[in-house]
Structures are given as structure tokens and as C-alpha cells.
Design a protein around this motif. Sequence first.
Motif, PDB file in Angstrom:
ATOM      1  N   PHE A  42      15.471   4.394  -3.024  1.00  0.00           N
ATOM      2  CA  PHE A  42      15.956   3.768  -1.792  1.00  0.00           C
ATOM      3  C   PHE A  42      14.804   3.408  -0.852  1.00  0.00           C
ATOM      4  CE2 PHE A  42      19.879   5.395  -3.401  1.00  0.00           C
ATOM      5  CZ  PHE A  42      20.825   4.486  -2.956  1.00  0.00           C
ATOM      6  N   VAL A  43      13.698   4.159  -0.924  1.00  0.00           N
ATOM      7  CA  VAL A  43      12.517   3.766  -0.145  1.00  0.00           C
ATOM      8  C   VAL A  43      11.984   2.427  -0.653  1.00  0.00           C
ATOM      9  CG1 VAL A  43      10.117   4.336   0.372  1.00  0.00           C
ATOM     10  CG2 VAL A  43      11.872   6.093   0.536  1.00  0.00           C
ATOM     11  N   LEU A  44      11.952   2.259  -1.978  1.00  0.00           N
ATOM     12  CA  LEU A  44      11.491   0.996  -2.544  1.00  0.00           C
ATOM     13  C   LEU A  44      12.422  -0.150  -2.177  1.00  0.00           C
ATOM     14  CD1 LEU A  44      10.209   1.908  -6.127  1.00  0.00           C
ATOM     15  CD2 LEU A  44       8.885   1.308  -4.106  1.00  0.00           C
ATOM     16  N   VAL A  45      13.734   0.104  -2.196  1.00  0.00           N
ATOM     17  CA  VAL A  45      14.698  -0.932  -1.803  1.00  0.00           C
ATOM     18  C   VAL A  45      14.455  -1.329  -0.337  1.00  0.00           C
ATOM     19  CG1 VAL A  45      17.134  -1.440  -1.418  1.00  0.00           C
ATOM     20  CG2 VAL A  45      16.423  -0.236  -3.490  1.00  0.00           C
ATOM     21  N   TRP A  46      14.228  -0.316   0.517  1.00  0.00           N
ATOM     22  CA  TRP A  46      13.973  -0.588   1.937  1.00  0.00           C
ATOM     23  C   TRP A  46      12.676  -1.376   2.116  1.00  0.00           C
ATOM     24  CZ3 TRP A  46      10.020   1.134   5.225  1.00  0.00           C
ATOM     25  CH2 TRP A  46      10.223   0.850   6.590  1.00  0.00           C
ATOM     26  N   LEU A  47      11.613  -0.977   1.386  1.00  0.00           N
ATOM     27  CA  LEU A  47      10.352  -1.699   1.480  1.00  0.00           C
ATOM     28  C   LEU A  47      10.519  -3.155   1.039  1.00  0.00           C
ATOM     29  CD1 LEU A  47       7.673   0.835   0.119  1.00  0.00           C
ATOM     30  CD2 LEU A  47       7.909  -0.018   2.458  1.00  0.00           C
ATOM     31  N   LEU A  99       0.833  -1.205   0.000  1.00  0.00           N
ATOM     32  CA  LEU A  99       0.000   0.000   0.000  1.00  0.00           C
ATOM     33  C   LEU A  99       0.870   1.258   0.000  1.00  0.00           C
ATOM     34  CD1 LEU A  99      -2.865  -0.978   2.486  1.00  0.00           C
ATOM     35  CD2 LEU A  99      -3.009  -0.731  -0.004  1.00  0.00           C
ATOM     36  N   LEU A 100       1.979   1.227   0.742  1.00  0.00           N
ATOM     37  CA  LEU A 100       2.908   2.354   0.705  1.00  0.00           C
ATOM     38  C   LEU A 100       3.509   2.517  -0.689  1.00  0.00           C
ATOM     39  CD1 LEU A 100       4.821   1.996   4.110  1.00  0.00           C
ATOM     40  CD2 LEU A 100       3.166   3.753   3.459  1.00  0.00           C
ATOM     41  N   PHE A 101       3.820   1.407  -1.333  1.00  0.00           N
ATOM     42  CA  PHE A 101       4.327   1.466  -2.707  1.00  0.00           C
ATOM     43  C   PHE A 101       3.300   2.107  -3.632  1.00  0.00           C
ATOM     44  CE2 PHE A 101       3.922  -0.984  -6.750  1.00  0.00           C
ATOM     45  CZ  PHE A 101       4.933  -0.339  -7.444  1.00  0.00           C
ATOM     46  N   ARG A 102       2.059   1.684  -3.500  1.00  0.00           N
ATOM     47  CA  ARG A 102       1.000   2.240  -4.339  1.00  0.00           C
ATOM     48  C   ARG A 102       0.781   3.716  -4.043  1.00  0.00           C
ATOM     49  NH1 ARG A 102      -0.931   2.574  -9.112  1.00  0.00           N
ATOM     50  NH2 ARG A 102      -3.206   2.774  -9.258  1.00  0.00           N
ATOM     51  N   LEU A 103       0.858   4.103  -2.777  1.00  0.00           N
ATOM     52  CA  LEU A 103       0.693   5.506  -2.411  1.00  0.00           C
ATOM     53  C   LEU A 103       1.804   6.356  -3.020  1.00  0.00           C
ATOM     54  CD1 LEU A 103      -0.694   7.731  -0.730  1.00  0.00           C
ATOM     55  CD2 LEU A 103       0.783   7.069   1.181  1.00  0.00           C
ATOM     56  N   GLY A 104       3.023   5.845  -2.968  1.00  0.00           N
ATOM     57  CA  GLY A 104       4.143   6.608  -3.517  1.00  0.00           C
ATOM     58  C   GLY A 104       4.037   6.827  -5.007  1.00  0.00           C
ATOM     59  N   THR A 105       3.401   5.890  -5.725  1.00  0.00           N
ATOM     60  CA  THR A 105       3.244   6.068  -7.170  1.00  0.00           C
ATOM     61  C   THR A 105       2.207   7.132  -7.509  1.00  0.00           C
ATOM     62  OG1 THR A 105       1.572   4.297  -7.272  1.00  0.00           O
ATOM     63  CG2 THR A 105       3.874   3.659  -7.612  1.00  0.00           C
TER      64      THR A 105
END
Length: 403
Positions: free
Chosen positions: A136-141, A17-23
Motif C-alpha cells: 500500500f505504500v507503493l500504491v500511495w507512492l 528514492l523512497l522506493f529504492r530505500l524500501g527495497t
Amino acid sequence: MNRELARRIALTIGALLLFRLGTQIPIAGVSTSSLLPTSALIARLSLFALGLVPYLTAAIFVRLLSVVWPGVSSLERSGESGRRKIARATLGLTLVLAAFQAYGIASALTSIPGLVRSPDGWFVAAATASMVGGVFVLVWLSEQITRHGIGNGLALILSAGFLISIPQDVSGIVGLVQSGAISGYLVLGHAVFWIVTVAVIVLFEEARRNIPVTFGARRVGTRYLPARNAVLAIKLNSAGFLIPVTVAPWIFFLPLTFAGLVLGGDHPAVAAVYGHLQMGQPVHLMLVSIAVFVLAFVYTAYVVDPEYTAKCLAARDGAIPGVARGEATADYLDRVVSLTTVVGAVYLTALQVIPEVFDLYGIGLPYSMVINGGAVLVVVCTALDIKAQVRDVSLTNPGGVRR
């Protein structure tokens, strides 16, 4: 469902959901209200605009170094400290690649009239930092999903990106069928083809060539391990998908780029070769097929190293029945892996060229270059991995004890 499984599933869903929000969060400074309908794709520029591409490129480059440079390979196999060094090197290269790509995108945005509120150096710096931070947020997620969630984080985020585009593709295809631009029978044929393809992928990815192995009785510290039988499982597709398919175009596009720098991009020979190497051209189809097939063998030789495996078996007092230890075991494993890889390489090559074959014969649909054999392979393998992990967690009691 036990509490551990519920916790892992909740964390995975939250990360996605965080990934989707960031997009959906646009880059700061971009005036989305002023975009023209023809530039709708630019409106999708977000904090996660670069996705995981810089990280995957860096990881592939480091992995290729380990194939051709024994020092990197030995470092990877030296234990946790060696793997941490490789991880730091991968992140450092990711930073360089992401910054370079983000700076290029941010600079290009400033040249579009009305798109950027203040097209100056501050916007370029802020947009570059935002997109690099998004990587880097995506790598961390992805790492949080891998460590504390369900499934492989990188594959899961990539799969989510593919799956998100499906409703839009389906809607577009339905509109084309209703307008009479394409035949409904062609769409039905594609649907049947992909159902069969998914079944074939599941069959190949779960298939193993099992080599029987016997281990003699031995003592480890104060423990006595009795003699036992086991199997050495070899996948049909040990090379995976990303490295053979990603590296294959480099083999002929890098020399072409060098020739363009030397002779000039408008040189007739360079322009002619570049035209033949476009996606969907017969020459490109043939060269990519050969490159993917060969790279599947090259990378499989690294992943399943017969000599290294033979040494590990000998160190643990293991042997293949009817095969002498040492060099004879390495030769036997080399023959088995080579024969198995022939099947895997053909399978991998076929998946890679699906969209080009469709376009070559004029039977492609608008989604063909996005939802291709590689994307389906990643999604199916991710689903199989999640299935296996859910089963393992469900069968494990608190404390890591199997039921």
C-alpha cells in the motif's frame, strides 16, 4: 525549466528514492547475517518484497470484470463517483491478495533453519503486516507520482524495478564472456537486437491511425462553439501489454490446475500436459502466442468501443466525413479498429515471445527471462510518457494556460 516542472521532477525523484530505500529494508525478524550464500535471494526480502503485483492483479481482475460485466463498465463511465467506487473495490481486493501472498511467504520463511530469529506466530503476523503495508505504500507512492510528479506512477516504479537489475545482469554476462562460457558475438547480437527493438517500440507506440472528424457549430450554456475539424486517433496497440500478457497463461493454466485437483497432481496426463506448458516449450510458445493475439482483440474492443464512440460523436454533433451517423459510424470504426488491431496484436505477440524464442533456439542469455520484450515495452512507454508530460508542463504557464 519552470518552477512547476522542477517541483514535479523533485517529487518524482524523491518518491523513487523512497522506493529504492524500501527495497533495502529487510523484514523485521529475519536474521540476514545467518544466510548461506546459496540463499542470497532470500536476503532481498524487504518491506517491498511483494512489489505492485497484488495491486496490478486486482486492477486487472476488476478491468476484466468491466469487459464481461456491463454493470462495472457503466459504473466506470458514470463519472468521478463511479471511478472512486471501482478504486475502493480494487484496493479491497489488493488487501486480500497481498495478505494471502504475504502470509504464505512469511510461513515459508519460518521453515528455513536459522533464517528467522523467533519462528513463531508473532513473526508471521508481523512479517505479513509489513509486506502488506509495503504494497500500500507503493500504491500511495505511485499515486503521488501520477498526480503531482512526472509520468505514470505505476509504470515508473515498474520501470525502476527493471532498470535496477540491468547492472547486475551486465556484470554477470561480462563474467561469462571472460570465462568463455558464452560468445562475445552472441552478446553483441543481443545488444544490436535490443537497440532495434527499442526503435521498433518507439515507432509503434507513437504511430496513430487518424480518422478525420467534423463538429458542427453548437451552443454550450452561454458559449458559442464554432464548427471545427478534428481527428480521432487510434493507437496501433490500444490493448497495452499487462492485461493480454497476464491473462493469457490463465486460459490454460487454470483448467490444468482444476484437472490436477480432480485427478491428482501426479496423474500421468496432468504431468505430461504440465511438462509441455513449461516456459520455452513449443506448445507453450504456440498457445501463449494465440492467447495474446486473441486477447489483444478482446481488450481493444473494450478500450475502443465503436458503438460508444459513435454515440459520443453524435451527442457532440460530430461526424466522420462521408459516413452516416449512428450505426454506420459504429460499423466504420469497427472495421478501422479491427484492421489496426491486427498489426498491434502481431507486434504485442512478438514482444511477448522473445525470451521463449531465444531459449527454444539456444541463443538466450541469463537475463532473457527478466529483461524481455514486455519489460522493454514498459520502460520505453514510460520514457515516452515522461517526455510528453515534460513538454506539456514546460509549455504551460502558471494557472494552466498554454503558452
